[in-house]
Design an enzyme around this catalytic site. Structure first.
Site, PDB file in Angstrom:
ATOM      1  N   ARG A   1      56.061  47.029  99.816  1.00 26.36           N
ATOM      2  CA  ARG A   1      55.121  47.005 100.952  1.00 26.36           C
ATOM      3  C   ARG A   1      55.892  47.146 102.260  1.00 26.36           C
ATOM      4  O   ARG A   1      55.946  46.236 103.078  1.00 26.36           O
ATOM      5  CB  ARG A   1      54.274  45.751 100.868  1.00 26.36           C
ATOM      6  CG  ARG A   1      53.238  45.938  99.770  1.00 26.36           C
ATOM      7  CD  ARG A   1      52.388  44.759  99.590  1.00 26.36           C
ATOM      8  NE  ARG A   1      50.997  45.053  99.854  1.00 26.36           N
ATOM      9  CZ  ARG A   1      50.032  44.167  99.714  1.00 26.36           C
ATOM     10  NH1 ARG A   1      50.316  42.940  99.343  1.00 26.36           N
ATOM     11  NH2 ARG A   1      48.793  44.511  99.954  1.00 26.36           N
TER      12      ARG A   1
ATOM     13  N   GLN B   1      52.801  52.401 103.464  1.00 30.20           N
ATOM     14  CA  GLN B   1      51.437  51.892 103.696  1.00 30.20           C
ATOM     15  C   GLN B   1      50.360  52.860 103.222  1.00 30.20           C
ATOM     16  O   GLN B   1      49.334  52.438 102.715  1.00 30.20           O
ATOM     17  CB  GLN B   1      51.248  51.585 105.181  1.00 30.20           C
ATOM     18  CG  GLN B   1      51.699  50.180 105.516  1.00 30.20           C
ATOM     19  CD  GLN B   1      51.494  49.804 106.961  1.00 30.20           C
ATOM     20  OE1 GLN B   1      50.925  50.568 107.742  1.00 30.20           O
ATOM     21  NE2 GLN B   1      51.964  48.636 107.326  1.00 30.20           N
TER      22      GLN B   1
ATOM     23  N   ASP C   1      49.636  52.322  99.566  1.00 24.84           N
ATOM     24  CA  ASP C   1      49.485  50.929  99.152  1.00 24.84           C
ATOM     25  C   ASP C   1      48.092  50.695  98.544  1.00 24.84           C
ATOM     26  O   ASP C   1      47.132  50.374  99.244  1.00 24.84           O
ATOM     27  CB  ASP C   1      49.719  50.048 100.381  1.00 24.84           C
ATOM     28  CG  ASP C   1      49.694  48.568 100.057  1.00 24.84           C
ATOM     29  OD1 ASP C   1      49.335  48.214  98.925  1.00 24.84           O
ATOM     30  OD2 ASP C   1      50.028  47.767 100.941  1.00 24.84           O
TER      31      ASP C   1
ATOM     32  N   SER D   1      46.444  47.192  98.941  1.00 21.67           N
ATOM     33  CA  SER D   1      45.720  46.976 100.207  1.00 21.67           C
ATOM     34  C   SER D   1      44.391  47.719 100.221  1.00 21.67           C
ATOM     35  O   SER D   1      43.376  47.175 100.650  1.00 21.67           O
ATOM     36  CB  SER D   1      46.557  47.450 101.395  1.00 21.67           C
ATOM     37  OG  SER D   1      47.623  46.582 101.608  1.00 21.67           O
TER      38      SER D   1
ATOM     39  N   TYR E   1      54.968  36.979 102.693  1.00 19.26           N
ATOM     40  CA  TYR E   1      53.930  36.537 101.756  1.00 19.26           C
ATOM     41  C   TYR E   1      53.935  35.013 101.659  1.00 19.26           C
ATOM     42  O   TYR E   1      54.885  34.363 102.079  1.00 19.26           O
ATOM     43  CB  TYR E   1      54.178  37.133 100.366  1.00 19.26           C
ATOM     44  CG  TYR E   1      53.911  38.601 100.336  1.00 19.26           C
ATOM     45  CD1 TYR E   1      52.619  39.082 100.213  1.00 19.26           C
ATOM     46  CD2 TYR E   1      54.947  39.505 100.470  1.00 19.26           C
ATOM     47  CE1 TYR E   1      52.371  40.441 100.217  1.00 19.26           C
ATOM     48  CE2 TYR E   1      54.715  40.857 100.474  1.00 19.26           C
ATOM     49  CZ  TYR E   1      53.419  41.322 100.349  1.00 19.26           C
ATOM     50  OH  TYR E   1      53.171  42.655 100.368  1.00 19.26           O
TER      51      TYR E   1
END
Ligand code: NAD
Length: 408
Positions: A119, A124, A127, A130, A224
């Protein structure tokens, strides 16, 4: 070079890995695209739409494919039908599906797991965690609004005022923030909590109130969340109890990478909710944030209806497929190089961390080390080379360790 688009085989999977409007991006890179007939039917995409976009409908799409794209991992029979060296792109939950990983290894497939794509900013656009969390978060808020037998927004009428619903969201990652934004758009009063330091600001930026429990934040690697100790979890539950008791709707989306979902809400906490309240547990499939929630079912706990999420993105297959297909196209583009004539060629560069990080099996081996260790056990140390048996030279005989020298 041929890309095959799989018809999903798993129960309840409605998404498809490619949509007609993006077929042109693949053919533009120089690929032929073959779609299994009916692949888009659950997402309401007709075969004719793929054909009109330049794809071929082919029952035997896998047979000559160099790359197979799917949402869920392929079934064992499909994997056995692939030529050695075929590349696959799909979700592949390596911890939960060691057998599938074993089949892919044994078939000599180069399998990419989209959830293992690092990530980083550059990734992105690929991803899929997401993009699918966005769909799931939206859906959670809509489910809560649909189940609640009252308004989300404040209504001021000539006859009087009806108060807005109170919604609490636990976990404010991609899904949680989307649930907050959706509940806010519907006019609810939203409060949210997350253990990450940055979360309070993100929650406020969505127009919700950040719940401050005055507990230390829990941040692990890469921004995270970390797992809670049992003491911390108990304290968090105790402090959250009054917020949950006051809520009309509770939406939970908390997760910790590589672990079962944290249990944030006990049965007793749900029992304190008002008559008619609803609970939506997006994490029900991975252990549940709410004690007693069941994935794919609505259960009654005290006064509340508790909805357990099961493959939630699949409940909005059109947009979920489109977003996933965009992720796939961006990943395939990264795997494509240009030859001297400017034509696209499939040439993944495994020096790129996005490709090496997401690759699980290759050339008959499991190349994702944590998965290899889980399935095949710790790496065997290379055998010590046998010491060469030679007569020591006269000089070596004199080269004695210090203490032996002293003993002389
Ligand atoms: P996730 O699905 O792993 O977890 C969901 C949320 O649950 C997280 O926000 C987490 O902090 C929260 N959580 C975990 N334990 C909790 C607990 N005990 N109580 C309350 N909340 C708890 O997370 P995600 O949606 O994948 O996003 C996590 C972070 O990664 C976010 O900061 C997000 O912005 C970031 N992110 C970065 C990229 C990127 O750079 N490409 C992509 C996506 C997300």
């Amino acid at each position: 070079m041929k890309i095959a688009v799989a018809k999903e085989t798993r129960d309840g999977e409605s998404r498809v890995a490619m949509v007609p409007e993006l077929v042109g991006r693949l053919t533009g890179l120089g690929y032929d695209v073959a779609v299994e007939p009916g692949a888009g039917s659950h997402a309401l995409i007709a075969d004719e739409e793929y054909a009109a976009a330049g794809a071929v409908l082919d029952d035997a799409a896998f047979a000559a494919a160099d790359l197979v794209v799917s949402v869920q991992p392929l079934a064992p029979a499909q994997i056995r039908g692939l030529a050695r060296g075929t590349t696959t792109i799909s979700f592949l939950p390596v911890n939960q599906e060691p057998e599938t990983v074993g089949h892919l290894r044994d078939a000599g497939v180069t399998a990419h797991a989209v959830e293992l794509i690092p990530r980083i900013s550059r990734a992105q656009s690929m991803d899929a965690l997401s993009s699918q969390a966005l769909v799931a978060g939206y859906r959670c808020a809509i489910v809560a609004a649909g189940m609640l037998r009252r308004f989300f927004p404040l209504n001021m009428t000539a006859a009087g005022t009806v108060q807005a619903a109170e919604v609490v969201v636990l976990g404010a990652g991609v899904a949680g923030l989307q649930a907050i934004a959706t509940a806010k758009r519907l006019g609810a009063v939203v409060r949210a909590y997350d253990v990450r330091a940055a979360a309070a600001e993100e929650i406020r930026s969505m127009g919700a109130k950040a719940i401050d429990l005055e507990l230390e934040t829990l941040e692990g690697a890469g921004g995270y969340a970390r797992e809670m100790t049992e003491d911390r979890a108990a304290r968090q539950r105790e402090l959250l109890t009054p917020y949950i008791a006051a809520a009309d709707a509770l939406i939970t989306t908390a997760a910790v990478p590589g672990r079962a979902a944290p249990m944030l809400v006990t049965r007793q906490m749900v029992e304190q909710m008002k008559p008619g309240s609803v609970v939506v547990d997006l994490a029900a499939e991975t252990g549940g944030n709410v004690e007693g929630s069941v994935a794919g079912e609505v259960v009654r706990i005290g006064n509340a209806q508790v909805w357990g999420g099961r493959n939630v993105p699949s409940q909005m297959p059109g947009p979920a497929s489109k977003l996933y297909a965009q992720n796939v196209v961006n990943l395939v583009t990264l795997m494509t190089a240009e030859d001297d004539e400017g034509n696209g060629v499939f040439a993944p560069d495994y020096a790129d961390e996005i490709l090496s990080g997401s690759c699980v099996t290759q050339d008959g081996r499991i190349v994702h080390e944590p998965t290899r260790e889980q399935i095949e056990g710790p790496a065997q140390p290379a055998p010590e080379p046998e010491p060469a048996v030679t007569d020591p030279s006269p000089d070596e005989q004199l080269d004695l360790p210090y203490d032996q020298e002293a003993d002389q």
